[in-house]
Design an enzyme around this catalytic site. Structure first.
Site, PDB file in Angstrom:
ATOM      1  N   GLY A 103       0.868  -1.368  -0.075  1.00 39.45           N
ATOM      2  CA  GLY A 103      -0.023   0.074   0.177  1.00 39.45           C
ATOM      3  C   GLY A 103       0.600   1.265   0.132  1.00 39.45           C
ATOM      4  CG  ASP A 107      -6.145   0.829   9.442  1.00 36.73           C
ATOM      5  OD1 ASP A 107      -5.379   0.949  10.497  1.00 36.73           O
ATOM      6  OD2 ASP A 107      -6.818   0.274   9.289  1.00 36.73           O
TER       7      ASP A 107
END
Length: 300
Positions: A144, A164
């Site tokens: 990510g 996150d």
């Protein structure tokens, strides 16, 4: 990396993160032009609270489990709870808890889009299956942090990046976030970036707040909920969200719900919330040590 969010779904940290996410997407929807949602650590998207992983820790019992039967909640928490109900399609037992991707997709409009990144193959497979019918949502099995730089700026030119990570290594994860965020902000300085983080020791969080204060962002808002004193590395004492380029009046939208969470979920005499601008446009300097003036609350 061995982290599986299914063990922690619906805990108090999820409540704060998803409450803020709902507020941010609501803000983006104030304009008619489309936006893009980017999730760097998407997980599987939806979690079975009766599953073996969730029941092994039972963390949702002390988070979502309390709030789902609470009364008199502020509007933002009610809206978050409505999203969870929608994820359960009329099942009053509310067996399933939505992850950030499900919440974002539920709140997005027809012209909006989502880029969801999940590195673990089992999780990304479930994520892809969950959204196979939704052309607005694109699932990527990739790192990510690397993807964030590649995906910004999105073609919509407006949007939100949710960062996150699992935080298996506290201090190292903060440094990785700083490096990745710096690269993304250089390409897309106007994007909204929301960073979730755990709080065990305050000393581990302070350098990150100082970095944010000097990052060049014009507006950085921090929202935290502490259930216990932030002085033990052995347990999750609190959780926070740092929002870079926070929308106008986001602090006012969050405040009432932040006040409620420690009262309902915390330890009497130890729980508190913090809502502070690390950087506020028009101010000469940002605080050096992160959020100040914690608001301690006690159950009544």
């Amino acid at each position: 990396m061995n982290y599986r969010h299914a063990f922690h779904a619906g805990n108090f940290a999820d409540v704060l993160k998803h409450m803020v996410l709902v507020a941010l997407i609501d803000s983006l929807k104030q304009k008619s032009s489309p936006f893009c949602y980017i999730d760097t650590h998407a997980g599987r998207g939806r979690y079975d609270l009766r599953g073996a992983e969730a029941r092994k820790t039972a963390e949702s019992d002390d988070g979502f489990g309390i709030l789902k039967t609470a009364s008199g909640l502020p509007p933002l928490l009610w809206k978050w709870l409505d999203v969870v109900r929608a994820c359960n399609a009329g099942d009053e037992s509310m067996r399933y808890y939505p992850g950030s991707p499900w919440i974002a997709a539920h709140l997005m409009r027809e012209g909006d889009s989502a880029q969801l990144c999940e590195l673990q193959s089992g999780e990304s497979d479930q994520l892809r299956q969950l959204f196979h019918h939704d052309p607005r949502v694109h699932v990527h099995q990739r790192d990510g942090y690397e993807a964030m730089k590649a995906f910004v700026p999105p073609k919509e030119k407006r949007g939100l990046v949710l960062i996150d990570p699992p935080f298996e290594s506290q201090e190292m994860e903060f440094r990785i976030i700083e490096k990745s965020l710096k690269a993304a902000m250089e390409k897309w300085p106007g994007g909204i970036y929301a960073i979730w983080y755990p709080i065990k020791l305050r000393s581990q969080v302070q350098p990150f707040h100082r970095w944010l204060g000097k990052s060049g962002a014009k507006r950085v808002l921090v929202a935290e909920v502490l259930l216990r004193p932030d002085d033990s590395p052995l347990r999750l004492n609190g959780t926070g969200m740092a929002i870079v380029n926070a929308p106008w009046k986001l602090d006012e939208v969050l405040r009432d719900s932040l006040r409620v969470l420690p009262k309902l979920l915390g330890t009497p005499g130890e729980s508190e919330y913090r809502l502070t601008w690390l950087v506020e446009e028009g101010k000469d300097e940002a605080p050096v040590h992160g959020p100040q003036s914690p608001h301690s609350v006690r159950r009544r």
